[in-house]
Design a protein around this motif. Structure first.
Motif, mmCIF file in Angstrom:
data_model
loop_
_atom_site.group_PDB
_atom_site.id
_atom_site.type_symbol
_atom_site.label_atom_id
_atom_site.label_comp_id
_atom_site.label_asym_id
_atom_site.label_seq_id
_atom_site.Cartn_x
_atom_site.Cartn_y
_atom_site.Cartn_z
ATOM 1 N N LEU A 159 27.208 33.996 45.182
ATOM 2 C CA LEU A 159 28.574 34.065 44.672
ATOM 3 C C LEU A 159 28.563 34.948 43.428
ATOM 4 N N SER A 160 29.351 36.024 43.471
ATOM 5 C CA SER A 160 29.359 36.993 42.368
ATOM 6 C C SER A 160 30.737 37.079 41.736
ATOM 7 N N LEU A 161 30.747 37.371 40.440
ATOM 8 C CA LEU A 161 31.990 37.475 39.680
ATOM 9 C C LEU A 161 31.953 38.766 38.861
ATOM 10 N N ASP A 162 32.948 39.609 39.089
ATOM 11 C CA ASP A 162 33.081 40.861 38.337
ATOM 12 C C ASP A 162 33.850 40.555 37.053
ATOM 13 N N MET A 163 33.145 40.467 35.936
ATOM 14 C CA MET A 163 33.762 40.039 34.682
ATOM 15 C C MET A 163 34.783 41.049 34.171
ATOM 16 N N SER A 164 34.562 42.341 34.406
ATOM 17 C CA SER A 164 35.533 43.349 33.954
ATOM 18 C C SER A 164 36.824 43.253 34.745
ATOM 19 N N GLU A 165 36.727 43.024 36.051
ATOM 20 C CA GLU A 165 37.922 42.849 36.878
ATOM 21 C C GLU A 165 38.644 41.563 36.503
ATOM 22 N N LEU A 166 37.869 40.533 36.187
ATOM 23 C CA LEU A 166 38.465 39.269 35.762
ATOM 24 C C LEU A 166 39.270 39.447 34.486
ATOM 25 N N GLU A 167 38.753 40.217 33.562
ATOM 26 C CA GLU A 167 39.463 40.462 32.309
ATOM 27 C C GLU A 167 40.750 41.229 32.570
ATOM 28 N N ARG A 168 40.713 42.167 33.499
ATOM 29 C CA ARG A 168 41.915 42.936 33.826
ATOM 30 C C ARG A 168 42.987 42.028 34.424
ATOM 31 N N VAL A 169 42.565 41.091 35.280
ATOM 32 C CA VAL A 169 43.508 40.146 35.883
ATOM 33 C C VAL A 169 44.148 39.293 34.796
#
Length: 374
Positions: free
Chosen positions: A239-249
Motif C-alpha cells: 500500500l503506497s501513499l503519494d504524499m505530494s499528491e495528498l498535500e495537493r488534495v
C-alpha cells in the motif's frame, strides 16, 4: 516494512484469509468446463487442448460433440457423461486438467455453474489491487460522511430521489460527489495498492447461503458456488501513499479525514469494519451467534457474497445514525431486493438475510480478512 522514497511512502502488508474469500471477474465455469470427482471431492478445470486430445485418443471425440449438441447437455454435466463411458478416468484427471480445488459440499452431485477466482496468466489465484483500493475507498467514504452530518443528509435525499424516480438503486454521480462531499475520489489519486499474491494458494468451492433474521426460519441454500481462497491463506501486497499528491488534495478540496501516512488509512479501514460488525452483530447475533465467531480476527471484508447493500453502499453512507440508515434503507431495499423485510425497532434496521456460506460444517460470513504490516 515501511519504505520512504522521496514523496512516496510504501508499506508492505500481509493479507491473511480468515473466512472463505472470493474475488472474481465475473468468469463462470459451466458444467462442461470442469469435472467433479465425488471420490476425491475435488473440482477439476479442463485444459481444453489436452481434454480434446484425450477424447480423440480415446475415440470419444465425435460422441462427445454429439452429446454437447443434444438436449441432454442442458441438464447433464460432462462429469456424468464421462461416467457413462465406464472408462475409470480418475487416474487420468491430472493429465487433461490444469488446476483443481476441493469441493466443500462433498455429498452433493455438483451440476452448477462455478464462479472462479481472479487468476494470473499462470493460473494462480490473487486479489487485484483495484479491488483492495475499492475496499479502502468505501471505508474512507464511510468515515468522511460519518464526520459530516450535512453531507449525510444531502446524500440520503439524493439516493431516495434516485430510487423513487428511477425505481432502482443508483449510486450518485461523481459530479455530485465533487459538489457535496469530501473529495474521496481526489484522495484516491494519492493512493496505490498493488495486487495481492501468494504461493501455492489453495482454493475450495463454497455454496451460497442466506441466514434469516427470523429465528423460526431455516437457513436457505442457493445453487450458487464460489471458488474461494481458504482460511489461513496468506498473500503479500504493498500500500503506497503519494504524499505530494495528498498535500495537493488537501489544498484543493474539502478534506475531513486527517491523513499523515499509511497508518491512518489502515485505521480508517478498521473503523469502518468495526461499524459493520457492530450493526450486523446487533441484528443477527441472537439468531446466528456462531456465524460471528471469526469476526474478532478480521479487520476488513472483501469480495463476493458479503452483502452488497449491507456492507458496501448503505453502510458506507450510514455514519452512526440508525435513524439515517433506516430512512435510507426503507426507500431503497424494497426496490432493490423485492422481498426484503424492513422492520423498525428503536431506530434500527433489520436486513432480512445475512449472506454467508458453510465451511467445515459450520456457518460463517465470507470475505473476512486480516491485514497487517510486515
Amino acid at each position: 516494512m515501511l519504505k520512504e522514497n522521496g514523496h512516496i511512502q510504501a508499506q508492505e502488508l500481509e493479507i491473511k484469509v480468515i473466512t472463505p474469500t472470493h474475488v472474481g471477474n465475473g468468469a463462470l465455469l459451466n458444467k462442461h468446463d470442469y469435472l467433479y470427482s465425488p471420490q476425491k471431492h475435488r473440482v477439476y478445470f479442463l485444459h481444453e487442448g489436452k481434454w480434446f486430445t484425450w477424447l480423440e485418443g480415446s475415440h470419444l471425440l465425435e460422441e462427445y460433440i454429439t452429446f454437447l449438441q443434444s438436449s441432454r447437455a442442458k441438464t447433464t454435466s460432462t462429469t456424468k457423461w464421462l461416467a457413462w463411458q465406464n472408462l475409470g478416468v480418475e487416474k487420468s484427471l491430472d493429465y487433461f486438467t490444469q488446476v483443481s480445488y476441493s469441493h466443500m459440499n462433498a455429498n452433493e452431485n455438483l451440476n452448477n455453474d462455478l464462479r472462479i477466482m481472479e487468476r494470473t496468466v499462470s493460473w494462480g489465484p490473487y486479489i487485484p489491487g483495484s479491488t483492495l483500493k475499492g475496499m479502502l475507498r468505501t471505508a474512507l467514504l464511510h468515515c468522511a460522511i460519518k464526520r459530516d452530518t450535512q453531507c449525510a443528509k444531502n446524500l440520503r435525499h439524493k439516493l431516495t430521489d434516485s430510487v423513487l424516480k428511477e425505481k432502482r438503486f443508483k449510486f450518485p454521480e461523481s459530479e455530485w460527489f465533487k459538489e457535496n462531499e469530501p473529495d474521496v475520489n481526489g484522495l484516491m489519486r494519492a493512493i496505490r495498492w498493488s495486487d495481492a499474491v501468494g504461493t501455492d494458494l489453495e482454493t475450495a468451492s463454497c455454496q451460497k447461503y442466506e441466514f434469516p433474521l427470523n429465528q423460526r426460519k431455516e437457513r436457505k441454500t442457493l445453487p450458487i458456488y464460489y471458488e474461494c481462497l481458504v482460511p489461513n491463506s496468506r498473500l503479500r501486497t504493498t500500500l503506497s501513499l503519494d504524499m505530494s499528491e495528498l498535500e495537493r488534495v488537501r489544498e484543493q478540496s474539502k478534506q475531513l479525514l486527517p491523513i499523515t501516512g499509511v497508518d491512518d488509512l489502515l485505521s480508517y479501514l478498521l473503523e469502518y469494519h468495526k461499524d459493520i460488525n457492530s450493526l450486523l452483530e446487533e441484528e443477527f447475533s441472537c439468531s446466528w451467534r456462531e456465524i460471528f465467531r471469526f469476526q474478532h480476527e478480521t479487520n476488513a471484508y472483501i469480495g463476493a457474497n458479503i452483502g452488497f447493500l449491507q456492507k458496501t453502499n448503505l453502510l458506507a453512507m450510514a455514519g452512526t445514525s440508525r435513524e439515517w440508515l433506516y430512512k435510507t434503507a426503507k426507500n431503497i431495499l424494497p426496490h432493490k431486493m423485492g422481498k426484503t423485510v424492513i422492520k423498525r425497532n428503536s431506530d434500527k434496521i433489520n436486513p432480512a438475510n445475512l449472506k454467508g456460506t458453510m465451511y467445515a460444517g459450520k456457518p460463517c460470513m465470507m470475505g473476512g480478512i486480516s491485514i497487517r504490516k510486515v
